[in-house]
Design an enzyme around this catalytic site. Structure first.
Site, PDB file in Angstrom:
ATOM      1  N   GLU A  93       0.804  -1.220   0.213  1.00 12.20           N
ATOM      2  CA  GLU A  93      -0.014  -0.111   0.024  1.00 12.20           C
ATOM      3  C   GLU A  93       0.797   1.276   0.097  1.00 12.20           C
ATOM      4  O   GLU A  93       2.063   1.143   0.492  1.00 12.20           O
ATOM      5  CB  GLU A  93      -0.753  -0.053   1.209  1.00 12.20           C
ATOM      6  CG  GLU A  93      -1.649  -1.118   1.131  1.00 12.20           C
ATOM      7  CD  GLU A  93      -2.789  -0.940   2.137  1.00 12.20           C
ATOM      8  OE1 GLU A  93      -3.862  -1.700   1.872  1.00 12.20           O
ATOM      9  OE2 GLU A  93      -2.516  -0.414   3.176  1.00 12.20           O
ATOM     10  N   CYS A 106       3.550   8.219   1.846  1.00  9.81           N
ATOM     11  CA  CYS A 106       3.786   7.219   2.808  1.00  9.81           C
ATOM     12  C   CYS A 106       4.128   5.912   2.013  1.00  9.81           C
ATOM     13  O   CYS A 106       3.098   5.266   1.394  1.00  9.81           O
ATOM     14  CB  CYS A 106       2.950   6.767   3.992  1.00  9.81           C
ATOM     15  SG  CYS A 106       3.317   5.708   4.868  1.00  9.81           S
ATOM     16  N   CYS A 113       7.164  -8.203   6.078  1.00 12.34           N
ATOM     17  CA  CYS A 113       8.236  -7.687   6.816  1.00 12.34           C
ATOM     18  C   CYS A 113       8.642  -9.079   7.750  1.00 12.34           C
ATOM     19  O   CYS A 113       7.884  -9.556   8.493  1.00 12.34           O
ATOM     20  CB  CYS A 113       7.877  -6.529   7.673  1.00 12.34           C
ATOM     21  SG  CYS A 113       9.529  -6.016   8.515  1.00 12.34           S
ATOM     22  N   CYS A 117       7.931  -7.189  14.686  1.00 12.02           N
ATOM     23  CA  CYS A 117       7.398  -6.642  15.733  1.00 12.02           C
ATOM     24  C   CYS A 117       6.089  -6.905  16.492  1.00 12.02           C
ATOM     25  O   CYS A 117       5.241  -7.290  15.515  1.00 12.02           O
ATOM     26  CB  CYS A 117       7.489  -4.920  15.437  1.00 12.02           C
ATOM     27  SG  CYS A 117       9.274  -4.501  14.777  1.00 12.02           S
ATOM     28  N   CYS A 120       2.648  -5.143  15.195  1.00 11.71           N
ATOM     29  CA  CYS A 120       2.614  -4.572  13.808  1.00 11.71           C
ATOM     30  C   CYS A 120       1.972  -5.476  12.944  1.00 11.71           C
ATOM     31  O   CYS A 120       2.593  -6.988  12.938  1.00 11.71           O
ATOM     32  CB  CYS A 120       3.967  -4.236  13.408  1.00 11.71           C
ATOM     33  SG  CYS A 120       3.880  -3.784  11.451  1.00 11.71           S
ATOM     34  N   CYS A 361      -0.819   3.648  10.435  1.00 11.38           N
ATOM     35  CA  CYS A 361       0.676   2.926  10.810  1.00 11.38           C
ATOM     36  C   CYS A 361      -0.077   1.584  11.100  1.00 11.38           C
ATOM     37  O   CYS A 361      -0.709   1.201  12.170  1.00 11.38           O
ATOM     38  CB  CYS A 361       1.071   3.476  11.863  1.00 11.38           C
ATOM     39  SG  CYS A 361       1.534   5.027  11.513  1.00 11.38           S
TER      40      CYS A 361
HETATM   41  N1  SAH Z   1       9.714  -0.893   9.136  1.00 12.76           N
HETATM   42  C1  SAH Z   1       9.908   0.367   9.529  1.00 12.76           C
HETATM   43  C2  SAH Z   1       8.943   1.465   8.798  1.00 12.76           C
HETATM   44  C3  SAH Z   1       7.428   1.078   8.721  1.00 12.76           C
HETATM   45  S1  SAH Z   1       6.311   1.100  10.172  1.00 12.76           S
HETATM   46  C4  SAH Z   1       9.789   0.889  10.960  1.00 12.76           C
HETATM   47  O1  SAH Z   1       9.607   0.022  11.705  1.00 12.76           O
HETATM   48  O2  SAH Z   1      10.176   1.771  11.288  1.00 12.76           O
HETATM   49  C5  SAH Z   1       6.190   2.669  10.499  1.00 12.76           C
HETATM   50  C6  SAH Z   1       5.824   3.030  11.946  1.00 12.76           C
HETATM   51  O3  SAH Z   1       4.418   2.435  12.436  1.00 12.76           O
HETATM   52  C7  SAH Z   1       6.889   2.280  12.675  1.00 12.76           C
HETATM   53  O4  SAH Z   1       7.295   3.401  13.716  1.00 12.76           O
HETATM   54  C8  SAH Z   1       6.147   1.250  13.425  1.00 12.76           C
HETATM   55  O5  SAH Z   1       6.603   0.720  14.674  1.00 12.76           O
HETATM   56  C9  SAH Z   1       4.835   1.781  13.567  1.00 12.76           C
HETATM   57  N2  SAH Z   1       3.604   0.836  13.661  1.00 12.76           N
HETATM   58  C10 SAH Z   1       3.677  -0.440  13.197  1.00 12.76           C
HETATM   59  N3  SAH Z   1       2.621  -1.137  13.508  1.00 12.76           N
HETATM   60  C11 SAH Z   1       1.876  -0.120  14.420  1.00 12.76           C
HETATM   61  C12 SAH Z   1       0.588   0.120  14.932  1.00 12.76           C
HETATM   62  N4  SAH Z   1      -0.193  -1.292  14.914  1.00 12.76           N
HETATM   63  N5  SAH Z   1       0.092   1.001  15.484  1.00 12.76           N
HETATM   64  C13 SAH Z   1       1.027   2.017  15.276  1.00 12.76           C
HETATM   65  N6  SAH Z   1       2.061   2.157  15.107  1.00 12.76           N
HETATM   66  C14 SAH Z   1       2.610   0.908  14.422  1.00 12.76           C
HETATM   67 FE1  SF4 Z   2       8.464  -4.740  10.085  1.00 13.52          FE
HETATM   68 FE2  SF4 Z   2       6.338  -3.577  11.222  1.00 13.52          FE
HETATM   69 FE3  SF4 Z   2       8.619  -4.050  12.791  1.00 13.52          FE
HETATM   70 FE4  SF4 Z   2       8.480  -1.958  10.996  1.00 13.52          FE
HETATM   71  S1  SF4 Z   2       7.152  -2.062  12.692  1.00 13.52           S
HETATM   72  S2  SF4 Z   2      10.009  -3.572  11.219  1.00 13.52           S
HETATM   73  S3  SF4 Z   2       7.226  -3.175   9.201  1.00 13.52           S
HETATM   74  S4  SF4 Z   2       7.557  -5.616  11.559  1.00 13.52           S
END
Ligand code: SAH
Ligand code: SF4
Length: 387
Positions: A93, A106, A113, A117, A120, A361
């Site tokens: 997306e 964005c 990925c 995390c 996420c 996000c």
């Molecule tokens: N992988 C990279 C960039 C993509 S995620 C990273 O982790 O930085 C962009 C941002 O959204 C990151 O700070 C991530 O931790 C945050 N994010 C991921 N899942 C989320 C969620 N469910 N609610 C709010 N922020 C989230």
């Molecule tokens: Fe990957 Fe989501 Fe962690 Fe960013 S926040 S590194 S997209 S798993």
């Protein structure tokens, strides 16, 4: 026959080298580059100042092929989201967030990925594959084109409205629809380093998009050696997904921390700032109820980042099914921000945008696939753009 070369895969140096292989001069490469990226042109025949013989040759061996949008949604707050088909039942997306004085795109860097995390939804899908440079910069190519078309239509009607009301239609500050790019979509950009850097170079190049380094941001979960490479090869604004104030908690929330713990991450941020276009790092911090949001966590954070010039961006957690987390209350977020602010750290709380089209996000493409890559589940109802 060889499959055609996608010219969106090349930065300027790469295209000059490829043209040299055809016996063509560097200025020809730059000419084609401008047509592709500045004019949004994907048709060699339309490149009227390029020699006809070269155009014919290019048509035989090359294409200009951005990813294909399969869904286009607009949120009630104006956020616009495209779902892009990147083949093999993979989708990523791209999200456009209009604001009064800027427009931010964005961009995704990977389908899925691998870093997993805990909070996420992209991480929960697992890793499918890296996007090519063409698929990354193609998101900007496509958004420019589709937003340009939308703006032309809007201007036509605004112009007639304005003529009737004798007012000027509004424009973003610098006249661009997309003034900022953030690599904060699906995927970890620094885990797809070469393709991301090729795409970044195009975003910055005057023959292509000509964005300032300060307006292009890479967000990383903290892959330390790749942060050093980015500083050396293509320094742009940096956001680091911190999310925890100590190693025990971060090991659990952001597992890459087990490899590159906080002390190393903080040192990498300081090294990055030697060459960065901005004099601070942005720390992103997702607010998870009862997990990382206490007063004690905030005080621990202040001590952790003492040596690193930084700003904080608190992100209220965006829930998704079976995440196991809840969003911190607005009052808790306010108190947490207050502690950082009292310590002299500029702190903002991200407005959640595009909620109704799942463009916030960590929600991206979450409904499209499950981890097995076989099941395409039903897309949630979205507000489709009106034609
Ligand atoms: N992988 C990279 C960039 C993509 S995620 C990273 O982790 O930085 C962009 C941002 O959204 C990151 O700070 C991530 O931790 C945050 N994010 C991921 N899942 C989320 C969620 N469910 N609610 C709010 N922020 C989230
Ligand atoms: Fe990957 Fe989501 Fe962690 Fe960013 S926040 S590194 S997209 S798993």
């Amino acid at each position: 026959m060889n499959s055609p070369v996608n010219l969106l895969d090349f930065d300027v140096d790469g295209l000059v080298a490829w043209f040299a292989g055809l016996g063509e001069k560097p200025f020809r490469a730059r000419q084609v580059m401008r047509w592709m990226h500045r004019e949004g042109c994907d048709d060699f025949d339309a490149m009227t100042d390029v020699a006809k013989s070269l155009r014919t040759r290019l048509k035989d061996i090359a294409v200009i092929r951005p990813p294909v949008p399969v869904r286009d949604s607009v949120s009630t707050d104006g956020t616009r989201k495209w779902l892009l088909d990147v083949g093999n039942a993979n989708a990523v997306e791209t999200v456009f967030i209009p604001e009064t004085r800027r427009g931010t795109l964005c961009i995704s860097s990977q389908a899925g990925c691998a870093l997993d995390c805990a909070f996420c939804s992209t991480g929960k899908q697992g890793f499918n594959r890296n996007l090519s440079a063409a698929e990354i910069v193609g998101q900007l190519w496509l958004a420019n084109k589709l937003l340009g078309a939308a703006r032309d239509a809007e201007h036509d009607s605004l112009a007639s409205d304005a003529a009737a009301a004798e007012i000027e239609p509004g424009e973003p500050d610098n006249g661009r629809i997309i003034s900022n790019v953030v690599m904060m979509g699906m995927g970890e950009p620094l885990a797809n380093f070469d393709n991301v850097v090729t795409a970044l170079r195009l975003m910055l190049d005057d023959h292509a998009y000509g964005l300032s380094r300060r307006r292009v941001t890479v967000s990383t979960s903290g892959i330390v050696p790749a942060m050093d490479r980015l500083r050396d090869e293509c320094p742009v604004a940096l956001a680091v997904s911190l999310h925890a104030s100590n190693d025990a908690l971060r090991d659990r929330l952001v597992p890459i921390n087990q490899k590159y713990p906080l002390r190393e991450l903080m040192a990498a941020c300081q090294r990055y700032l030697d060459r960065a276009p901005r004099d601070f790092v942005t720390f992103e911090y997702v607010m998870l109820d009862g997990v990382n949001d206490s007063d004690a966590h905030a005080h621990e954070l202040v001590a952790l980042v003492r040596e690193v010039p930084c700003k904080f961006n608190l992100i209220p957690f965006n829930p998704f099914p079976n995440s196991g987390f809840l969003r911190s209350s607005a009052e808790r977020i306010r108190r947490f921000a207050g502690i950082l602010l009292d310590a002299g750290i500029v702190t903002t709380t991200r407005k959640t945008r595009g909620d109704d089209v799942d463009a916030a996000c960590g929600q991206l493409a979450g409904q499209v696939q499950d981890k097995t890559r076989r099941t395409v589940v039903r897309l949630k109802q979205t507000t489709e753009i009106r034609s």
